[in-house]
Design a protein around this motif. Structure first.
Motif, PDB file in Angstrom:
ATOM      1  N   LYS A  62       0.751  -1.286   0.056  1.00 34.56           N
ATOM      2  CA  LYS A  62      -0.028  -0.032   0.154  1.00 34.56           C
ATOM      3  C   LYS A  62       0.893   1.297  -0.035  1.00 34.56           C
ATOM      4  N   ILE A  63       1.891   1.221   0.743  1.00 36.73           N
ATOM      5  CA  ILE A  63       3.101   2.103   0.762  1.00 36.73           C
ATOM      6  C   ILE A  63       3.599   2.557  -0.773  1.00 36.73           C
ATOM      7  N   ARG A  64       3.847   1.455  -0.893  1.00 36.97           N
ATOM      8  CA  ARG A  64       4.429   1.362  -2.677  1.00 36.97           C
ATOM      9  C   ARG A  64       3.573   2.131  -3.435  1.00 36.97           C
ATOM     10  N   THR A  65       2.067   1.382  -3.716  1.00 33.19           N
ATOM     11  CA  THR A  65       1.200   1.814  -4.396  1.00 33.19           C
ATOM     12  C   THR A  65       0.951   3.422  -4.367  1.00 33.19           C
ATOM     13  N   GLY A  66       0.867   3.865  -3.194  1.00 32.73           N
ATOM     14  CA  GLY A  66       0.455   5.374  -2.723  1.00 32.73           C
ATOM     15  C   GLY A  66       1.782   6.241  -3.209  1.00 32.73           C
ATOM     16  N   SER A  67       2.826   5.919  -2.927  1.00 34.66           N
ATOM     17  CA  SER A  67       4.332   6.416  -3.455  1.00 34.66           C
ATOM     18  C   SER A  67       4.216   6.445  -5.211  1.00 34.66           C
ATOM     19  N   ASP A  68       3.835   5.436  -5.816  1.00 37.32           N
ATOM     20  CA  ASP A  68       3.747   5.485  -7.307  1.00 37.32           C
ATOM     21  C   ASP A  68       2.729   6.551  -7.706  1.00 37.32           C
ATOM     22  N   GLY A  69       1.762   6.725  -6.973  1.00 35.13           N
ATOM     23  CA  GLY A  69       0.481   7.584  -7.220  1.00 35.13           C
ATOM     24  C   GLY A  69       1.099   8.902  -7.022  1.00 35.13           C
ATOM     25  N   LEU A  70       1.749   9.392  -6.064  1.00 32.79           N
ATOM     26  CA  LEU A  70       2.292  10.400  -5.507  1.00 32.79           C
ATOM     27  C   LEU A  70       3.446  10.954  -6.845  1.00 32.79           C
ATOM     28  N   ILE A  71       4.137  10.110  -7.400  1.00 35.57           N
ATOM     29  CA  ILE A  71       5.201  10.517  -8.450  1.00 35.57           C
ATOM     30  C   ILE A  71       4.076  10.799  -9.543  1.00 35.57           C
ATOM     31  N   ALA A  72       3.235   9.988  -9.966  1.00 27.55           N
ATOM     32  CA  ALA A  72       2.378  10.164 -10.919  1.00 27.55           C
ATOM     33  C   ALA A  72       1.796  11.547 -10.890  1.00 27.55           C
ATOM     34  N   CYS A  73       1.381  12.146  -9.893  1.00 29.97           N
ATOM     35  CA  CYS A  73       0.728  13.285  -9.935  1.00 29.97           C
ATOM     36  C   CYS A  73       1.558  14.465 -10.316  1.00 29.97           C
ATOM     37  N   VAL A  74       3.065  14.276 -10.038  1.00 29.38           N
ATOM     38  CA  VAL A  74       3.962  15.315 -10.385  1.00 29.38           C
ATOM     39  C   VAL A  74       3.962  15.476 -11.827  1.00 29.38           C
ATOM     40  N   GLN A  75       3.794  14.264 -12.714  1.00 35.16           N
ATOM     41  CA  GLN A  75       3.803  14.276 -14.112  1.00 35.16           C
ATOM     42  C   GLN A  75       2.553  14.807 -14.783  1.00 35.16           C
ATOM     43  N   ASP A  76       1.437  14.864 -13.951  1.00 33.92           N
ATOM     44  CA  ASP A  76       0.125  15.630 -14.645  1.00 33.92           C
ATOM     45  C   ASP A  76       0.523  17.068 -15.020  1.00 33.92           C
ATOM     46  N   GLU A  77      -0.282  17.367 -16.055  1.00 30.17           N
ATOM     47  CA  GLU A  77       0.152  18.607 -16.850  1.00 30.17           C
ATOM     48  C   GLU A  77      -0.215  19.763 -15.697  1.00 30.17           C
ATOM     49  N   THR A  78      -1.398  19.691 -14.925  1.00 30.04           N
ATOM     50  CA  THR A  78      -1.995  20.469 -14.038  1.00 30.04           C
ATOM     51  C   THR A  78      -1.105  20.610 -12.932  1.00 30.04           C
ATOM     52  N   TRP A  79      -0.042  19.991 -12.539  1.00 26.00           N
ATOM     53  CA  TRP A  79       0.685  20.180 -11.524  1.00 26.00           C
ATOM     54  C   TRP A  79       1.473  21.532 -11.849  1.00 26.00           C
ATOM     55  N   LYS A  80       1.938  21.808 -13.047  1.00 23.28           N
ATOM     56  CA  LYS A  80       2.937  22.504 -13.123  1.00 23.28           C
ATOM     57  C   LYS A  80       2.149  24.018 -13.200  1.00 23.28           C
ATOM     58  N   ILE A  81       1.885  24.486 -12.158  1.00 24.61           N
ATOM     59  CA  ILE A  81       1.159  25.922 -12.016  1.00 24.61           C
ATOM     60  C   ILE A  81       2.171  27.001 -12.023  1.00 24.61           C
TER      61      ILE A  81
END
Length: 135
Positions: A62-81
Motif C-alpha cells: 500500500k505504501i509503494r502503491t501510494g508512492s507511485d501515485g504521488l510520483i504520477a501526480c507530478v507528471q500531470d500537466e496541471t501540477w505545473k502551476i
C-alpha cells in the motif's frame, strides 16, 4: 516497535491530522464536476492517505502503491502551476522524497518509510505556504 518507529509514527499521525484539518478549512463546497474528475491535489491527498494507511497497518504494498501515485501526480500537466525556480525546487524535492518513500517500502523498512513520509509531508506544507505567499 523501536523507539524511533514509535516517535516517527506519532509525528506522522500529528502531521496528517494537521494537514487534513488545514485542508478542510480552505476547501470550497464540492460540485458535481468535482466528483467526476478529482484535481491533481485531491489525487495527491488520496495517495498520501493511502501511504499513511499503509504505515499504520505495516502494509508495504500500500505504501509503494501510494508512492507511485504521488510520483504520477507530478507528471500531470496541471501540477505545473508555477515555473519559478523555488516551485521547481519544491517539485523536484517532492519527487525525491516520494522515491525515498517507495524505496523504504520496497526494503520493508518501517522507520525509513515513516521518516520519508514526514519529509514528504513537510515538503508539501512548505510548498503550499510558498504558493500562498506568492499570491
Amino acid at each position: 516497535m523501536t523507539p524511533l518507529t514509535r516517535s516517527a509514527c506519532w509525528i506522522v499521525v500529528a502531521l496528517a491530522s494537521a494537514l487534513v484539518g488545514v485542508g478542510r478549512a480552505d476547501d470550497k463546497k464540492p460540485t458535481a464536476d468535482d466528483d467526476k474528475k478529482p484535481t491533481v491535489m485531491r489525487r495527491k491527498l488520496a495517495h498520501a492517505q493511502k501511504v499513511l494507511e499503509g504505515l499504520a497497518v505495516n502494509d508495504f504494498d500500500k505504501i509503494r502503491t501510494g508512492s507511485d501515485g504521488l510520483i504520477a501526480c507530478v507528471q500531470d500537466e496541471t501540477w505545473k502551476i508555477n515555473q519559478t525556480e523555488t516551485y521547481l525546487l519544491y517539485s523536484n524535492e517532492f519527487v525525491r522524497r516520494a522515491e525515498r518513500l517507495k524505496k523504504a517500502a520496497k526494503d520493508k523498512n518501517t522507520d525509513a518509510a515513516a521518516l520519508a513520509y514526514v519529509d514528504l509531508t513537510l515538503t508539501c506544507v512548505r510548498c503550499h505556504q510558498y504558493l500562498r505567499d506568492e499570491r
